[in-house]
Design an enzyme around this catalytic site. Structure first.
Site, PDB file in Angstrom:
ATOM      1  N   ASN A 184      62.774 -16.723  -3.495  1.00 18.48           N
ATOM      2  CA  ASN A 184      61.321 -19.054  -3.950  1.00 18.48           C
ATOM      3  C   ASN A 184      60.844 -19.312  -3.031  1.00 18.48           C
ATOM      4  O   ASN A 184      60.971 -18.313  -1.748  1.00 18.48           O
ATOM      5  CB  ASN A 184      63.158 -19.391  -4.452  1.00 18.48           C
ATOM      6  CG  ASN A 184      61.760 -21.019  -5.077  1.00 18.48           C
ATOM      7  OD1 ASN A 184      61.278 -20.765  -6.418  1.00 18.48           O
ATOM      8  ND2 ASN A 184      62.398 -22.477  -4.763  1.00 18.48           N
ATOM      9  N   ASP A 236      61.539 -16.726  -8.176  1.00 22.18           N
ATOM     10  CA  ASP A 236      60.354 -16.643  -8.867  1.00 22.18           C
ATOM     11  C   ASP A 236      60.700 -15.661  -8.383  1.00 22.18           C
ATOM     12  O   ASP A 236      59.897 -14.660  -9.572  1.00 22.18           O
ATOM     13  CB  ASP A 236      59.792 -16.335  -6.874  1.00 22.18           C
ATOM     14  CG  ASP A 236      58.191 -17.801  -7.069  1.00 22.18           C
ATOM     15  OD1 ASP A 236      58.570 -18.468  -6.537  1.00 22.18           O
ATOM     16  OD2 ASP A 236      57.102 -17.107  -7.654  1.00 22.18           O
ATOM     17  N   ARG A 277      49.759 -11.194  -6.221  1.00 20.81           N
ATOM     18  CA  ARG A 277      50.416 -11.705  -5.186  1.00 20.81           C
ATOM     19  C   ARG A 277      52.137 -10.604  -6.602  1.00 20.81           C
ATOM     20  O   ARG A 277      52.684 -10.842  -7.399  1.00 20.81           O
ATOM     21  CB  ARG A 277      50.734 -13.218  -6.306  1.00 20.81           C
ATOM     22  CG  ARG A 277      49.834 -14.083  -6.368  1.00 20.81           C
ATOM     23  CD  ARG A 277      50.216 -15.448  -5.535  1.00 20.81           C
ATOM     24  NE  ARG A 277      50.917 -16.115  -4.604  1.00 20.81           N
ATOM     25  CZ  ARG A 277      51.839 -16.995  -4.948  1.00 20.81           C
ATOM     26  NH1 ARG A 277      51.871 -17.933  -5.754  1.00 20.81           N
ATOM     27  NH2 ARG A 277      52.466 -17.555  -4.001  1.00 20.81           N
ATOM     28  N   GLN A 281      53.378 -27.954  -1.503  1.00 17.93           N
ATOM     29  CA  GLN A 281      53.124 -28.318  -3.574  1.00 17.93           C
ATOM     30  C   GLN A 281      54.768 -29.409  -3.740  1.00 17.93           C
ATOM     31  O   GLN A 281      54.896 -29.450  -4.836  1.00 17.93           O
ATOM     32  CB  GLN A 281      54.451 -26.579  -3.666  1.00 17.93           C
ATOM     33  CG  GLN A 281      53.060 -25.779  -4.057  1.00 17.93           C
ATOM     34  CD  GLN A 281      53.328 -24.440  -3.183  1.00 17.93           C
ATOM     35  OE1 GLN A 281      53.785 -25.275  -1.986  1.00 17.93           O
ATOM     36  NE2 GLN A 281      52.830 -24.067  -2.607  1.00 17.93           N
ATOM     37  N   ARG A 284      49.694 -21.468 -10.235  1.00 16.26           N
ATOM     38  CA  ARG A 284      50.872 -20.369  -9.231  1.00 16.26           C
ATOM     39  C   ARG A 284      52.467 -21.514  -9.619  1.00 16.26           C
ATOM     40  O   ARG A 284      52.357 -22.041 -10.553  1.00 16.26           O
ATOM     41  CB  ARG A 284      50.435 -21.636  -7.226  1.00 16.26           C
ATOM     42  CG  ARG A 284      50.521 -23.155  -7.905  1.00 16.26           C
ATOM     43  CD  ARG A 284      50.600 -24.020  -6.612  1.00 16.26           C
ATOM     44  NE  ARG A 284      52.277 -23.971  -7.033  1.00 16.26           N
ATOM     45  CZ  ARG A 284      53.256 -24.509  -8.038  1.00 16.26           C
ATOM     46  NH1 ARG A 284      53.030 -25.193  -9.021  1.00 16.26           N
ATOM     47  NH2 ARG A 284      54.706 -23.976  -7.364  1.00 16.26           N
ATOM     48  N   GLY A 285      53.157 -20.486  -9.146  1.00 16.95           N
ATOM     49  CA  GLY A 285      54.517 -20.717 -10.131  1.00 16.95           C
ATOM     50  C   GLY A 285      55.063 -19.824 -11.015  1.00 16.95           C
ATOM     51  O   GLY A 285      53.771 -19.217 -12.121  1.00 16.95           O
ATOM     52  N   ALA A 286      55.895 -19.010 -10.928  1.00 17.04           N
ATOM     53  CA  ALA A 286      56.352 -18.092 -11.688  1.00 17.04           C
ATOM     54  C   ALA A 286      55.777 -17.611 -13.352  1.00 17.04           C
ATOM     55  O   ALA A 286      54.783 -17.153 -13.500  1.00 17.04           O
ATOM     56  CB  ALA A 286      57.104 -17.028 -10.952  1.00 17.04           C
TER      57      ALA A 286
END
Ligand code: MRU
Length: 343
Positions: free
Chosen positions: A245, A235, A87, A194, A44-46
């Site tokens: 975000n 993001d 996503r 997170q 995860r995380g852009a």
């Protein structure tokens, strides 16, 4: 701690859903496993999603048994569509897939075996470039922090969310390594925590002082004068500087403005989507109700209750003090400063 690595024709992903309790890696030998890992936030995380999707496409391509370049290209495009659908908000995902497809199309009519190597090399390049971008961002961003600062962050925009070092946490890391006295306030970041699970863990590993708070405590903390700077990741950033975000970021930005606290966004150019004119055009991912009705697998809300669960929100550009990128710091008006970074 490596977020991902390519090893023996396999994409190995750190399963972030299990952190900080367990450090376990997932062996992805097919594209379905990669799609599943992205969907359920194991990765995860852009920027990390972008790199994982790039490796996922290279992996999927290697599983294609076909000697005709055009047919091969069609099948690779189908795999790319499946990865792209996992996503919708982080633009790095589409950016990375587009980059691989462009590279492949430019090399046609090269044979599939050659195209497979090309895709893997490009995925590796995306990963390596992201790491370097984060380090550059760290230097630009650290210069904005005072010698001593209490920095509030939301979600996890750290090494775990990228190829390493991090964006928002990369700035904090760089400042800490320069000897600045940085203390981090980490919002827990409901619903998937997170901040509580990942940011506090990452900061503790690096020896950076960190204090955890629940999301609804940030306003009071600011009112008490305990926050000097806010830094978050992104993001997707649109042409005018609007920032998508993690859900809750918008509220933090409003609070920061009310209390006269600078609100910085750290993100690589791969997160900036110049094709969109404003945040209203950003697709916002809606996730499963169970993420809200349950915490750690335990139900905390009545059966059958209606749930609203957007994974991201949009912070309007007017609340953003500056955007820190690997090419420098953009300030308002963003329409001009962001475009200049791409020139
Ligand atoms: O749903 P997530 O955990 O993928 O959301 C992550 C974030 O919102 C991060 O802040 C963003 O991707 C930047 S990561 C460098």
């Amino acid at each position: 701690m490596e977020t991902m690595r390519w090893q023996d024709d396999c994409l190995v992903l750190l399963d972030q859903t299990l952190l900080p309790g367990q450090v376990k890696y997932i062996q992805c030998r097919d594209v379905d496993t990669v799609c599943d890992a992205i969907r359920r936030l194991a990765v995860r995380g852009a920027p990390a999603i972008g790199a994982a999707a790039a490796y996922g496409l290279a992996l999927g391509a290697r599983c294609i048994n076909c000697q005709d370049s055009e047919l091969f290209l069609q099948q690779v495009k189908e795999i790319a569509s499946r990865l792209a659908a996992t996503r919708p908000t982080a633009v790095n995902l589409n950016w990375a897939l587009r980059r691989l497809l462009d590279k492949m199309e430019a090399a046609l009519p090269a044979p599939p075996d050659q195209l497979k190597e090309l895709l893997l090399a490009e995925a590796r390049a995306i990963y390596d470039e992201d790491y370097r971008a984060n380090q550059a961002m760290g230097q630009f961003g650290a210069a904005l922090l005072p010698e001593q600062a209490n920095v509030l962050t939301h979600c996890n925009a750290g090494a775990l969310a990228t190829a390493g070092f991090g964006t928002a946490l990369g700035v904090i890391r760089a400042a800490h390594r320069q000897g600045k006295k940085i203390h981090v306030y980490a919002d827990e970041t409901r619903p998937l925590l997170q901040g509580a699970r990942l940011t506090t863990w990452e900061m503790s590993q690096e020896g950076i002082p960190v204090t955890l708070l629940t999301d609804n405590m940030a306003g009071y903390l600011m009112a008490l004068g305990k926050v000097d700077v806010v830094i978050v990741g992104a993001d997707r950033i649109t042409r005018n500087g609007d920032v998508a975000n993690k859900i809750g970021t918008y509220g933090v930005a409003v609070l920061a403005r009310e209390h006269g606290i600078p609100f910085y966004v750290a993100a690589p150019l791969s997160t900036i989507d110049l094709s969109l004119s404003s945040g209203r055009e950003i697709p916002i991912e809606q996730r499963q109700p169970e993420e809200v009705t349950h915490i750690g697998g335990v139900r905390v809300a009545p059966e059958g209750v209606q749930v609203w669960n957007p994974a991201f929100d949009v912070t309007p550009a007017r609340l953003v003090t500056a955007i820190i990128t690997e090419r420098g710091v953009a300030r308002p008006p963003y329409e001009e400063s962001l475009a200049a970074l791409f020139r």
